[in-house]
Design a protein around this motif. Structure first.
Motif, PDB file in Angstrom:
ATOM      1  N   MET A   1       0.764  -1.050   0.213  1.00  0.00           N
ATOM      2  CA  MET A   1       0.094  -0.141   0.024  1.00  0.00           C
ATOM      3  C   MET A   1       0.952   1.227   0.155  1.00  0.00           C
ATOM      4  O   MET A   1       2.007   1.154   0.810  1.00  0.00           O
ATOM      5  N   ASP A   2       0.360   2.182  -0.653  1.00  0.00           N
ATOM      6  CA  ASP A   2       1.222   3.476  -0.605  1.00  0.00           C
ATOM      7  C   ASP A   2       0.920   4.253   0.393  1.00  0.00           C
ATOM      8  O   ASP A   2       0.498   3.815   1.307  1.00  0.00           O
ATOM      9  N   GLU A   3       1.899   5.377   0.849  1.00  0.00           N
ATOM     10  CA  GLU A   3       1.791   6.061   2.032  1.00  0.00           C
ATOM     11  C   GLU A   3       0.129   6.345   2.003  1.00  0.00           C
ATOM     12  O   GLU A   3      -0.551   6.487   1.256  1.00  0.00           O
ATOM     13  N   GLU A   4      -0.280   6.326   3.497  1.00  0.00           N
ATOM     14  CA  GLU A   4      -1.530   6.531   3.795  1.00  0.00           C
ATOM     15  C   GLU A   4      -2.077   7.857   3.373  1.00  0.00           C
ATOM     16  O   GLU A   4      -1.392   8.962   3.617  1.00  0.00           O
ATOM     17  N   LYS A   5      -3.144   7.889   2.819  1.00  0.00           N
ATOM     18  CA  LYS A   5      -3.972   9.113   2.380  1.00  0.00           C
ATOM     19  C   LYS A   5      -4.932   9.641   3.587  1.00  0.00           C
ATOM     20  O   LYS A   5      -5.563   8.850   4.122  1.00  0.00           O
ATOM     21  N   LYS A   6      -5.114  10.936   3.830  1.00  0.00           N
ATOM     22  CA  LYS A   6      -5.883  11.528   4.641  1.00  0.00           C
ATOM     23  C   LYS A   6      -7.194  11.116   4.087  1.00  0.00           C
ATOM     24  O   LYS A   6      -7.578  11.243   2.971  1.00  0.00           O
ATOM     25  N   ILE A   7      -8.314  10.752   4.958  1.00  0.00           N
ATOM     26  CA  ILE A   7      -9.559  10.691   4.694  1.00  0.00           C
ATOM     27  C   ILE A   7     -10.384  12.019   4.906  1.00  0.00           C
ATOM     28  O   ILE A   7     -10.280  12.567   6.023  1.00  0.00           O
ATOM     29  N   VAL A   8     -10.830  12.699   3.826  1.00  0.00           N
ATOM     30  CA  VAL A   8     -11.685  13.986   4.163  1.00  0.00           C
ATOM     31  C   VAL A   8     -13.035  13.503   3.892  1.00  0.00           C
ATOM     32  O   VAL A   8     -13.772  13.024   2.705  1.00  0.00           O
TER      33      VAL A   8
END
Length: 136
Positions: A1-8
């Motif tokens: 998995m890529d770096e975690e993205k913020k959930i908006v």
């Protein structure tokens, strides 16, 4: 998995008039995705429920009043943008007071659900269209 993205988390509304049309608004210049058409709504403020945020956003963006009881959840969008992941519940509202106007200078338009694809929309909004076509 890529770096975690913020959930908006944002909330949107399919405002429906007596003629079965849906209101969309155009994102103004200076905002991200400017020029694209979207369902009205926005981000939650601290302590707000989704429905409370939508009531507030509809007042701020369109100068109309509605109540939490007039909002019905329809579906949601989950879309990965490059720098964040958007989660956007879509509510339906058929009962509101006032005549919608673009308070922030944005263009607004009442559109038949089958014609929504004629308006360029953010990628997160497009998958919501079939649900509105089926509903109306």
């Amino acid at each position: 998995m890529d770096e975690e993205k913020k959930i908006v988390l944002v909330v949107a509304c399919a405002l429906i008039d007596a003629d079965g049309r849906v209101l969309i608004s155009q994102r103004p210049e200076g905002k991200s995705l400017a020029g694209l058409w979207e369902f009205p709504g926005g981000k939650l403020e601290a302590g707000e429920t989704l429905e409370e945020a939508l009531v507030r956003e509809l007042k701020e963006e369109l100068d109309i009043e509605t109540k939490v009881a007039c909002l019905a959840p329809l579906t949601f969008a989950s879309h990965a943008y490059e720098s964040f992941h958007l989660l956007m519940p879509l509510y339906v509202c058929r009962r509101f007071w006032g005549i919608p106007r673009g308070v922030e200078g944005q263009a607004i338009k009442w559109v038949r659900p089958k014609d929504l694809r004629d308006y360029p929309m953010p990628a997160a909004d497009e998958p919501l269209i079939p649900f509105l076509i089926d509903l109306l």
